[in-house]
Design a protein around this motif. Structure first.
Motif, mmCIF file in Angstrom:
data_model
loop_
_atom_site.group_PDB
_atom_site.id
_atom_site.type_symbol
_atom_site.label_atom_id
_atom_site.label_comp_id
_atom_site.label_asym_id
_atom_site.label_seq_id
_atom_site.Cartn_x
_atom_site.Cartn_y
_atom_site.Cartn_z
ATOM 1 N N ALA A 193 12.073 7.223 2.835
ATOM 2 C CA ALA A 193 11.555 6.095 3.518
ATOM 3 C C ALA A 193 9.928 6.463 3.489
ATOM 4 O O ALA A 193 9.716 7.680 3.969
ATOM 5 N N GLU A 194 9.082 5.449 3.030
ATOM 6 C CA GLU A 194 7.696 5.678 3.183
ATOM 7 C C GLU A 194 7.271 5.820 4.873
ATOM 8 O O GLU A 194 7.827 5.205 5.589
ATOM 9 N N LYS A 195 6.388 6.688 5.040
ATOM 10 C CA LYS A 195 5.894 6.782 6.403
ATOM 11 C C LYS A 195 4.518 6.136 6.195
ATOM 12 O O LYS A 195 3.649 6.545 5.613
ATOM 13 N N PHE A 196 4.520 4.981 7.177
ATOM 14 C CA PHE A 196 3.239 4.155 7.317
ATOM 15 C C PHE A 196 2.888 4.265 8.475
ATOM 16 O O PHE A 196 3.337 4.512 9.706
ATOM 17 N N GLU A 197 1.348 3.938 8.701
ATOM 18 C CA GLU A 197 0.453 3.974 9.749
ATOM 19 C C GLU A 197 -0.502 2.365 9.818
ATOM 20 O O GLU A 197 -1.061 2.413 8.845
ATOM 21 N N LEU A 198 -0.219 1.766 10.836
ATOM 22 C CA LEU A 198 -0.901 0.638 10.778
ATOM 23 C C LEU A 198 -2.517 0.946 10.810
ATOM 24 O O LEU A 198 -3.108 1.609 11.292
ATOM 25 N N ASN A 199 -3.278 0.179 10.024
ATOM 26 C CA ASN A 199 -4.678 0.132 9.741
ATOM 27 C C ASN A 199 -5.500 -0.454 10.884
ATOM 28 O O ASN A 199 -6.509 0.024 11.086
ATOM 29 N N GLN A 233 -3.608 3.104 1.960
ATOM 30 C CA GLN A 233 -3.563 2.378 1.022
ATOM 31 C C GLN A 233 -4.897 1.800 0.613
ATOM 32 O O GLN A 233 -5.576 1.444 1.205
ATOM 33 N N LYS A 234 -4.719 1.255 -0.666
ATOM 34 C CA LYS A 234 -5.831 0.621 -1.225
ATOM 35 C C LYS A 234 -5.488 -0.410 -2.377
ATOM 36 O O LYS A 234 -4.285 -0.254 -2.828
ATOM 37 N N ASP A 235 -6.158 -1.357 -2.767
ATOM 38 C CA ASP A 235 -6.026 -2.348 -3.650
ATOM 39 C C ASP A 235 -6.349 -1.724 -4.824
ATOM 40 O O ASP A 235 -7.743 -1.467 -5.239
ATOM 41 N N LEU A 236 -5.499 -1.674 -5.980
ATOM 42 C CA LEU A 236 -5.521 -1.159 -7.262
ATOM 43 C C LEU A 236 -6.074 -2.153 -7.972
ATOM 44 O O LEU A 236 -5.618 -3.186 -8.322
ATOM 45 N N PRO A 237 -7.078 -1.807 -9.124
ATOM 46 C CA PRO A 237 -7.418 -2.646 -10.272
ATOM 47 C C PRO A 237 -6.285 -3.044 -10.998
ATOM 48 O O PRO A 237 -6.253 -4.185 -11.748
ATOM 49 N N GLY A 238 -5.341 -2.291 -11.235
ATOM 50 C CA GLY A 238 -4.147 -2.423 -12.043
ATOM 51 C C GLY A 238 -2.855 -2.755 -11.387
ATOM 52 O O GLY A 238 -1.845 -3.256 -11.690
ATOM 53 N N LYS A 239 -3.036 -3.376 -9.938
ATOM 54 C CA LYS A 239 -1.963 -3.680 -8.988
ATOM 55 C C LYS A 239 -0.700 -2.827 -9.212
ATOM 56 O O LYS A 239 -1.067 -1.523 -9.412
ATOM 57 N N MET A 252 4.892 1.394 -10.106
ATOM 58 C CA MET A 252 5.430 3.026 -10.471
ATOM 59 C C MET A 252 5.284 3.778 -9.357
ATOM 60 O O MET A 252 3.860 3.682 -8.609
ATOM 61 N N PRO A 253 5.996 4.697 -9.069
ATOM 62 C CA PRO A 253 5.682 5.685 -8.018
ATOM 63 C C PRO A 253 4.664 6.529 -8.288
ATOM 64 O O PRO A 253 4.404 7.073 -9.355
ATOM 65 N N ASN A 254 3.706 6.873 -7.173
ATOM 66 C CA ASN A 254 2.744 7.986 -7.385
ATOM 67 C C ASN A 254 3.245 9.377 -7.515
ATOM 68 O O ASN A 254 4.270 9.519 -7.067
ATOM 69 N N VAL A 255 2.464 9.978 -8.339
ATOM 70 C CA VAL A 255 3.013 11.230 -8.745
ATOM 71 C C VAL A 255 3.415 12.070 -7.499
ATOM 72 O O VAL A 255 4.249 13.146 -7.375
ATOM 73 N N ASN A 256 2.474 12.032 -6.445
ATOM 74 C CA ASN A 256 2.520 12.838 -5.024
ATOM 75 C C ASN A 256 3.993 12.515 -4.527
ATOM 76 O O ASN A 256 4.293 13.264 -3.682
ATOM 77 N N ASN A 257 4.538 11.283 -4.834
ATOM 78 C CA ASN A 257 5.677 10.870 -3.928
ATOM 79 C C ASN A 257 7.179 11.019 -4.712
ATOM 80 O O ASN A 257 8.048 10.738 -4.368
ATOM 81 N N ASP A 258 6.813 11.516 -5.878
ATOM 82 C CA ASP A 258 7.958 11.708 -6.755
ATOM 83 C C ASP A 258 9.112 12.675 -6.116
ATOM 84 O O ASP A 258 8.719 13.867 -5.508
ATOM 85 N N VAL A 259 10.255 12.442 -6.116
ATOM 86 C CA VAL A 259 11.251 13.126 -5.404
ATOM 87 C C VAL A 259 11.713 14.135 -6.405
ATOM 88 O O VAL A 259 12.110 13.892 -7.571
ATOM 89 N N LYS A 260 11.846 15.413 -6.098
ATOM 90 C CA LYS A 260 12.344 16.576 -7.106
ATOM 91 C C LYS A 260 13.520 16.831 -6.513
ATOM 92 O O LYS A 260 13.815 17.455 -5.289
ATOM 93 N N VAL A 261 14.504 16.741 -7.365
ATOM 94 C CA VAL A 261 15.983 17.141 -6.747
ATOM 95 C C VAL A 261 16.352 18.651 -7.488
ATOM 96 O O VAL A 261 16.178 18.935 -8.435
ATOM 97 N N LYS A 262 16.770 19.486 -6.491
ATOM 98 C CA LYS A 262 16.895 20.879 -6.615
ATOM 99 C C LYS A 262 18.478 21.092 -7.220
ATOM 100 O O LYS A 262 19.142 20.793 -6.432
ATOM 101 N N MET A 263 18.691 21.435 -8.568
ATOM 102 C CA MET A 263 19.843 21.598 -9.213
ATOM 103 C C MET A 263 20.691 22.963 -8.435
ATOM 104 O O MET A 263 19.709 24.030 -8.284
ATOM 105 N N GLU A 320 3.373 -1.322 -5.242
ATOM 106 C CA GLU A 320 4.652 -0.686 -5.249
ATOM 107 C C GLU A 320 5.161 -0.358 -3.761
ATOM 108 O O GLU A 320 6.519 -0.181 -3.888
ATOM 109 N N LYS A 321 4.302 -0.309 -2.929
ATOM 110 C CA LYS A 321 4.798 -0.006 -1.654
ATOM 111 C C LYS A 321 5.025 -1.348 -0.675
ATOM 112 O O LYS A 321 5.375 -1.221 0.329
ATOM 113 N N ASN A 322 4.885 -2.485 -1.323
ATOM 114 C CA ASN A 322 4.650 -3.733 -0.449
ATOM 115 C C ASN A 322 6.252 -3.910 0.138
ATOM 116 O O ASN A 322 6.290 -4.108 1.381
ATOM 117 N N LEU A 323 7.283 -3.713 -0.404
ATOM 118 C CA LEU A 323 8.574 -3.936 0.080
ATOM 119 C C LEU A 323 8.833 -2.907 1.080
ATOM 120 O O LEU A 323 9.545 -3.328 2.114
#
Length: 631
Positions: free
Chosen positions: A56-62, A170-176, A1-12, A121-124
């Motif tokens: 698109a998610e913005k990633f930075e190599l670790n 990113q981090k490994d989550l206990p609930g994947k 599931m998407p992180n709440v901070n990344n939810d997209v809000k559509v302005k009507m 959720e961000k693997n792909l």
């Protein structure tokens, strides 16, 4: 599931505020305004209907360039190569089976996508980012992609128990990705308590079921069955299985493929149970196909037994929490000679069942007076994908499935052991000798036989079918898998004298198994508590040292007291079964913590191992599968 901070809000679009019109306003103005309102309402409706795409998610190599170069170097990244297109095993197949294999390999490729969605959720998105950057000539992205494809995810543990995270932040989550990314353990428990207090027992049962993905539903949670969550992927897999069943030469295998396809199309546990039951009867088939379901990745579900209030409420509601299944796929060609060798032990399984500690106090899958209900095959691998092919600290040598929580066992089904020939492929003799010189007392070198690792694994997998099968160990929470793996190892050793007496092994082979076990139970580094297989190895090393069956010198050389090995295994096996029978997490915790210690002797051996073995990561390569699916 998407992180709440990344939810997209559509302005009507704002709807116009129309004031009351005076009688003298013209009808034309009213009509024009009405049309404007309707146009904007229509636009709003269209936005509601439109599919909303996340940016698109913005990633930075670790990892640094230096670290990436090291980890992708051949000395640090070990390949496990499966069957090649020119292999004799493939060449010898009937044409119909070759055609079936192509369809089966396609399902395995699809399962990789499913697994990555379950893992993070961000693997792909990250994989797509790496591929695009690699195409641009980004060398760090290219090396990161190589590691991503090996561990099949953003995060994975390496062979020295280090968490390798390829993207910053990113981090490994206990609930994947089985659970919402922002769901913490305390909130999880409180939501379940509230839902139970509100009488939502059925939904809580689905949330704590092994075959669901959990999503937020307002201030509650809801469960979505795998078949519904991955409907598109499962439907594609089912199509390919049905095509394979049209050309495969074995009637029983084809029946199983059709049953498995049916189970993929509908969210019904009984369909899985029927397919599993049929799969576990397959013995004389040219091909092997399995959708594997293992529970080692999910560290969230089992935590519910740590909350006394919630645990009591679940018990009163009759809900047994089951950790989520991580899905994988295995495709292979059955090796007849290897399979014939495996089957030699089958006739002894009822006898071993009778000799299990406290055997009169529980039910077993295998009984002393009946059919062993266990098939066994040695397989040349074509594909190993999803959970089974994710190289995270290692990759499995064999599997005994279905696990004890599965419905197929409740409806009278048996188990099936599948052994992976390419994964256990022998090392170079010089490397073996290098290891022996580093960690084993020279007087035991002549008893080290690499084939004995396979014999031990056979005992381990069969021991999974011995002991309690009534799911009483579900209450052990996060210690459940550690205890079960510990039981399987000790079951492999405890009955060696009986198997020598029955003619299954010679006295020398028994000694070789014991020396190999003593050597290989020591690790390169201290594992984390999340690594069930490795934690049990440390526990066993310590237990056998305390009992005087194994000793380690100050310079990290292992010696073995041959007379004490089997009695020590029997003693530990009895303790393990008692913990399983108790179903008590506190007893399991005490048992594990009492034996899981990393002392000077463990570190002395580990240092020697690290000095002669630099490997940090591994990767499964599937050349034949790649060839079969390239179109």
């Amino acid at each position: 599931m998407p992180n709440v901070n990344n939810d997209v809000k559509v302005k009507m679009p704002l709807q116009p505020q129309v004031s009351a019109k005076k009688a003298e306003e013209t009808k034309t103005e009213t009509k024009d305004l009405s049309n404007e309102v309707m146009d904007k309402l229509s636009a709003a409706a269209n936005i509601n209907k439109a599919a909303v795409t996340k940016p698109a998610e913005k990633f930075e190599l670790n990892l640094s360039t230096e670290e990436l170069e090291k980890r992708t170097n051949k000395d640090f990244l070990a390949p496990k190569v499966l069957l090649k297109p020119d292999s004799k095993e493939y060449a010898n197949l009937a044409e119909g089976d070759k055609q079936a294999l192509k369809h089966l390999a396609k399902t395995a490729k699809i399962m990789d996508t499913v697994y990555m969605k379950m893992d993070n959720e961000k693997n792909l998105q990250f994989k797509e980012y790496l591929e695009k950057e690699t195409a641009k000539g980004n060398k760090n992205a290219e090396m990161s992609l190589k590691l991503f494809n090996a561990q099949k995810g953003i995060s994975g543990i390496d062979m020295e128990s280090n968490m390798v995270t390829l993207a910053k932040g990113q981090k490994d989550l206990p609930g994947k990705a089985f659970y919402p990314a922002d769901l913490e353990k305390e909130e999880f428990h409180n939501i379940l308590i509230n839902m139970l207090e509100n009488g939502e027992k059925e939904e809580v049962g689905k949330i704590l079921n092994q075959r669901s993905i959990v999503e937020r539903d307002g201030d509650k949670l809801k469960a979505v069955d795998y078949c519904d969550k991955f409907k598109e992927e499962f439907s594609q897999m089912a199509d390919e299985l049905e095509k394979a069943a049209e050309t495969s030469t074995n009637k029983d295998f084809n029946e199983y493929l059709k049953l498995q396809a049916k189970a993929l199309r509908k969210a019904d546990p009984m369909l899985d149970a029927v397919a599993d039951k049929k799969w576990a009867t397959l013995q004389d088939t040219p091909l092997e196909y399995t959708i594997t379901r293992e529970q080692y990745a999910d560290r969230m579900t089992g935590s519910v037994v740590e909350n006394p209030k919630l645990s009591k409420m679940l018990d009163e509601a009759g809900i047994v929490p089951q950790s989520k299944d991580s899905l994988g796929c295995r495709v292979g060609i059955v090796n007849k000679q290897g399979t014939d060798d495996l089957l030699k032990i089958k006739k002894y399984l009822p006898m071993l069942a009778e000799k299990m500690p406290h055997a009169d106090k529980y039910k077993q899958t295998i009984t002393g007076d009946g059919d062993a209900k266990q098939t066994m095959v040695d397989v040349d691998l074509v594909a190993l994908t999803g959970d089974g092919g994710a190289y995270r600290g290692g990759v499995t040598l064999a599997e005994n499935l279905p696990n004890g929580d599965k419905m197929s066992l409740q409806i009278g089904g048996g188990r099936r052991n599948v052994y992976h020939r390419q994964i256990r492929a022998t090392s170079q003799p010089e490397k073996i000798q290098k290891k022996l010189d580093a960690v084993l007392d020279p007087k035991f070198h002549k008893l080290y036989n690499e084939e004995a690792d396979h014999w031990f694994t056979i005992g381990h997998e069969n021991a999974h079918s011995l002991g309690p099968k009534d799911n009483c160990d579900a209450g052990l929470g996060k210690y459940r898998n550690i205890v079960e793996e510990n039981k399987a190892d000790m079951g492999s050793l405890a009955f060696l004298d009986d198997l020598v007496e029955q003619g299954m092994y010679t006295k020398e082979q028994k000694d070789q198994i014991l020396v190999n076990f003593a050597t290989n139970t020591f690790l390169k580094s201290k594992p984390t508590m999340d690594q069930a297989h490795r934690v049990r190895s440390v526990m066993q090393a310590n237990y056998f040292m305390k009992e005087g069956a194994i000793d380690v010198s100050k310079d990290g050389k292992i010696s073995v007291n041959m007379e004490k090995m089997v009695p020590t295994a029997k003693k530990m096996l009895t303790e393990i079964v008692e913990v399983q029978m108790s179903g008590d997490m506190k007893k399991a915790e005490d048992y594990v913590s009492r034996n899981f210690e990393w002392g000077e002797k463990n570190e002395a051996v580990a240092k020697n191992l690290r000095d002669i073995n630099k490997t940090l990561n591994g990767v499964v390569e599937s050349p034949l599968a790649d060839e079969l699916t390239k179109d």
